[in-house]
Design a protein around this motif. Sequence first.
Motif, PDB file in Angstrom:
ATOM      1  N   TRP A   1       0.833  -1.199   0.000  1.00 33.61           N
ATOM      2  CA  TRP A   1       0.000   0.000   0.000  1.00 33.61           C
ATOM      3  C   TRP A   1       0.867   1.249   0.000  1.00 33.61           C
ATOM      4  N   LEU A   2       1.863   1.269   0.869  1.00 33.48           N
ATOM      5  CA  LEU A   2       2.739   2.439   0.975  1.00 33.48           C
ATOM      6  C   LEU A   2       3.486   2.685  -0.332  1.00 33.48           C
ATOM      7  N   GLN A   3       3.913   1.617  -0.986  1.00 39.14           N
ATOM      8  CA  GLN A   3       4.591   1.725  -2.277  1.00 39.14           C
ATOM      9  C   GLN A   3       3.662   2.373  -3.311  1.00 39.14           C
ATOM     10  N   GLU A   4       2.418   1.941  -3.312  1.00 44.00           N
ATOM     11  CA  GLU A   4       1.445   2.479  -4.268  1.00 44.00           C
ATOM     12  C   GLU A   4       1.119   3.949  -3.983  1.00 44.00           C
TER      13      GLU A   4
ATOM     14  N   PRO B   1      10.276   4.984   4.123  1.00 44.94           N
ATOM     15  CA  PRO B   1       8.876   5.150   3.719  1.00 44.94           C
ATOM     16  C   PRO B   1       7.916   5.490   4.848  1.00 44.94           C
ATOM     17  N   VAL B   2       8.126   4.942   6.040  1.00 43.88           N
ATOM     18  CA  VAL B   2       7.210   5.254   7.147  1.00 43.88           C
ATOM     19  C   VAL B   2       7.387   6.713   7.552  1.00 43.88           C
ATOM     20  N   ALA B   3       8.614   7.191   7.627  1.00 43.17           N
ATOM     21  CA  ALA B   3       8.855   8.601   7.937  1.00 43.17           C
ATOM     22  C   ALA B   3       8.249   9.479   6.852  1.00 43.17           C
TER      23      ALA B   3
ATOM     24  N   LEU C   1       9.369  -2.251  -1.444  1.00 42.83           N
ATOM     25  CA  LEU C   1       9.751  -2.076  -0.055  1.00 42.83           C
ATOM     26  C   LEU C   1       9.735  -3.409   0.676  1.00 42.83           C
ATOM     27  N   ALA C   2      10.577  -3.529   1.659  1.00 43.72           N
ATOM     28  CA  ALA C   2      10.548  -4.702   2.537  1.00 43.72           C
ATOM     29  C   ALA C   2       9.293  -4.605   3.400  1.00 43.72           C
TER      30      ALA C   2
END
Length: 192
Positions: free
Chosen positions: A48-51, A117-119, A65-66
């Motif tokens: 989801w984060l990648q998208e 990515p989380v940051a 992403l891992a």
Amino acid sequence: MSLLGAARYGVDQAPGGISVVQELLNTTSKGKPRLPDLLGEGALASEWLQEVRGAAMGGASQSSLAPLRETDLRRLRALREAVVASVTGSPAAGIRTDVELSMDAAGLVDVVHPERPVAWILSTVMVEALLAQRSGDWRRLKICANPDCDLSFFDRSRNRSGVWHDVHVCGNAINLRASRSRRRAGTSAANS
């Protein structure tokens, strides 16, 4: 299949950067059949984060992403809960995050942290919420009033009076239930 809320649930996407906030809100399990909570497990959250990052950055391709760690998932779910509370006007625990911005030679400002990515999502959601609050668009980001739905939508009505993500789906269902309840109450009162 897209993991983005607009495609996943058929909801109109909010304009501009506030769409990232809407995407975070629409990661929860909703719909019929129930779709999974995108922040429920690491691999799905990473997809989801990648998208979301790709969509926010103009569809730029990035390496995958891992899977996110449980601590990352907890931070994202806490952010989602805080944003839901803010949108609905409910009290909630505050969220703090460091936001790092950069300006390129052309004067374009952007959120830094592409390698984290989380940051990036925490910073982007906070920045877009701030900008939406300042522009007045924050009051247009809403949660559907149908308790069985709870989808996030952008209220495009002139007077900001929208309460359903889709009046034909959620509004009709709720209004029909209310009408039947009133009819039953009227019949019961007449028979007493």
